[in-house]
Design a protein around this motif. Structure first.
Motif, PDB file in Angstrom:
ATOM      1  N   ASN A  11      44.712  36.154  28.830  1.00 27.54           N
ATOM      2  CA  ASN A  11      45.228  37.040  29.885  1.00 27.54           C
ATOM      3  C   ASN A  11      44.174  38.036  30.364  1.00 27.54           C
ATOM      4  OD1 ASN A  11      48.154  36.734  28.116  1.00 27.54           O
ATOM      5  ND2 ASN A  11      48.083  36.260  30.285  1.00 27.54           N
TER       6      ASN A  11
ATOM      7  N   SER B 231      60.049  34.425  31.345  1.00 23.43           N
ATOM      8  CA  SER B 231      58.827  34.790  32.050  1.00 23.43           C
ATOM      9  C   SER B 231      59.014  34.732  33.554  1.00 23.43           C
ATOM     10  CB  SER B 231      57.739  33.787  31.663  1.00 23.43           C
ATOM     11  OG  SER B 231      56.640  33.934  32.486  1.00 23.43           O
TER      12      SER B 231
ATOM     13  N   ARG C 232      49.347  40.589  40.678  1.00 21.66           N
ATOM     14  CA  ARG C 232      50.389  40.437  39.660  1.00 21.66           C
ATOM     15  C   ARG C 232      51.097  41.769  39.407  1.00 21.66           C
ATOM     16  NH1 ARG C 232      49.349  36.130  40.580  1.00 21.66           N
ATOM     17  NH2 ARG C 232      48.739  34.361  39.287  1.00 21.66           N
TER      18      ARG C 232
ATOM     19  N   ASP D 234      47.937  28.941  39.434  1.00 21.92           N
ATOM     20  CA  ASP D 234      48.029  30.388  39.706  1.00 21.92           C
ATOM     21  C   ASP D 234      48.657  30.675  41.070  1.00 21.92           C
ATOM     22  OD1 ASP D 234      47.017  31.608  37.449  1.00 21.92           O
ATOM     23  OD2 ASP D 234      44.974  31.799  38.230  1.00 21.92           O
TER      24      ASP D 234
ATOM     25  N   ASN E  74      53.629  40.447  33.908  1.00 25.85           N
ATOM     26  CA  ASN E  74      52.470  40.344  33.000  1.00 25.85           C
ATOM     27  C   ASN E  74      52.454  41.477  31.982  1.00 25.85           C
ATOM     28  OD1 ASN E  74      52.007  38.533  35.119  1.00 25.85           O
ATOM     29  ND2 ASN E  74      49.823  38.522  34.672  1.00 25.85           N
TER      30      ASN E  74
END
Ligand code: UFG
Length: 324
Positions: A189, A117, A221, A285, A170
């Protein structure tokens, strides 16, 4: 090739399984169906209902199939939740993966593709983030993924396993040919939450923070389509098995979108109002996270093809619009 897909009934796992089947491989899915769905299974793939924490069953499955490779997608993946329930992430992501690595070593499976990730990077020190960027995860989820990358490095040296660590940005969107329709259960999400709001499963959604250092104050993102990710798995497996080499690469679309931009695109594509209320920041975040995926292009010839925001939303809406 004969491929074991662990977590193959999940959202990304089903896209990956579909891609390998389309490319003529034999697939066996191993999944405990905790978040995966029976409806995400394909008749051409064998299925074992099993848990990665059940070592004897996992080992028996690995020994039974004469597998050339395994794809490991069985993990918990909500960055926000990992800050509140680290034990769950230690158990599923770390302990579960160690079982997989040990069973693979014992069964003699030499090629592993691992769902890593972008969360391994943490707050960017520069953008776009390439693979040389320091890895300082901001959330516990990212830490678990980074630890597994390190374990894989050792298993390569000590057990001769070739691995590919695919650092997803993402993931969103649904199969470009419309063959996968399983909704994620209790999604955390952004895009599935927007979809649930658009189709009325939720009355409204929350925007976690509008006071970040970004042009509209909401987090940015990089996104990548599940069908693009699936192609990345296939190319990565070809590479590590043919070259007998390991690899760690970003998979993303090299473009960042703010939370507000994603919601606005969704309003346009769906024609729904999608009520969104500003709420406080969510722990862990980073303000901005988007990729350079040049290395994936140079080594694998991979490039995101379906990861523009309209396609991400449209393929998701094609699945969600029939709900409610
Ligand atoms: N967000 C909202 N409201 C919501 C859900 C999310 O405002 O209801 C915001 C988040 O605060 C964040 C952005 O939307 O700013 C994206 O959040 P997601 O939860 O969709 O995704 P993350 O960036 O936290 O993490 C995701 C995956 C991870 C992966 C990471 C890689 O969940 O598994 O992308 O970039 F590691």
């Amino acid at each position: 090739m004969n491929i074991l897909v662990i977590g193959g009934a999940g959202y990304i796992g089903s896209h990956v399984t579909r891609e390998f089947l389309d490319n003529g491989h034999n697939c066996t899915v191993f999944d405990n169906l905790s978040s995966g769905l029976r409806g995400n299974l394909f008749p051409e793939a064998s299925f074992f209902h099993g848990d990665i924490h059940d070592y004897p069953h996992l080992l028996k499955t690995m020994k039974s199939g004469g597998f050339d490779a395994l794809i490991h997608l069985a993990a918990s993946k909500a960055a926000g939740e990992s800050m509140l329930k680290p034990e769950k992430y230690s158990h599923n992501n770390i302990a579960g993966t160690l079982n997989i690595l040990n069973a693979a070593s014992e069964a003699g499976i030499k090629n592993i593709v691992f769902s890593s990730s972008a969360a391994v990077y943490g707050n960017p020190q520069y953008l776009p983030i390439d693979e040389k960027h320091p890895t300082l995860p901001e959330n516990y989820y990212g830490f678990t993924k980074l630890e597994i990358e390190r374990f894989l490095g050792w298993y390569e040296k000590l057990k001769g396993i070739n691995y590919a660590c695919l650092r997803y940005f993402n993931a969103a969107g649904y199969d470009i040919k419309g063959r996968i329709k399983g909704l994620e259960q209790n999604p955390a999400n952004l895009i599935p939450i927007i979809m649930e709001t658009a189709c009325g499963i939720r009355k409204e959604m929350q925007v976690f923070g509008n006071d970040y250092d970004t042009p509209d104050g909401t987090c940015i993102r990089g996104y990548v389509h599940a069908s693009d990710l699936a192609a990345g798995h296939s190319l990565a497996l070809d590479y590590i098995s043919k070259e007998q080499k390991s690899l760690t690469v970003n998979l993303g679309s090299e473009k960042g979108f703010s939370v507000t931009e994603v919601i606005e695109t969704a309003r346009k594509v769906t024609g729904k109002p999608i009520p969104a209320k500003i709420a406080g920041r969510r722990a862990g975040d980073p303000a901005k996270l988007y990729d350079s995926s040049t290395l994936a292009f140079e080594t694998l010839g991979w490039k995101a093809r379906y990861s523009d925001m309209e396609t991400l939303i449209k393929t998701s809406w094609d699945v969600y619009k029939n709900e409610r």
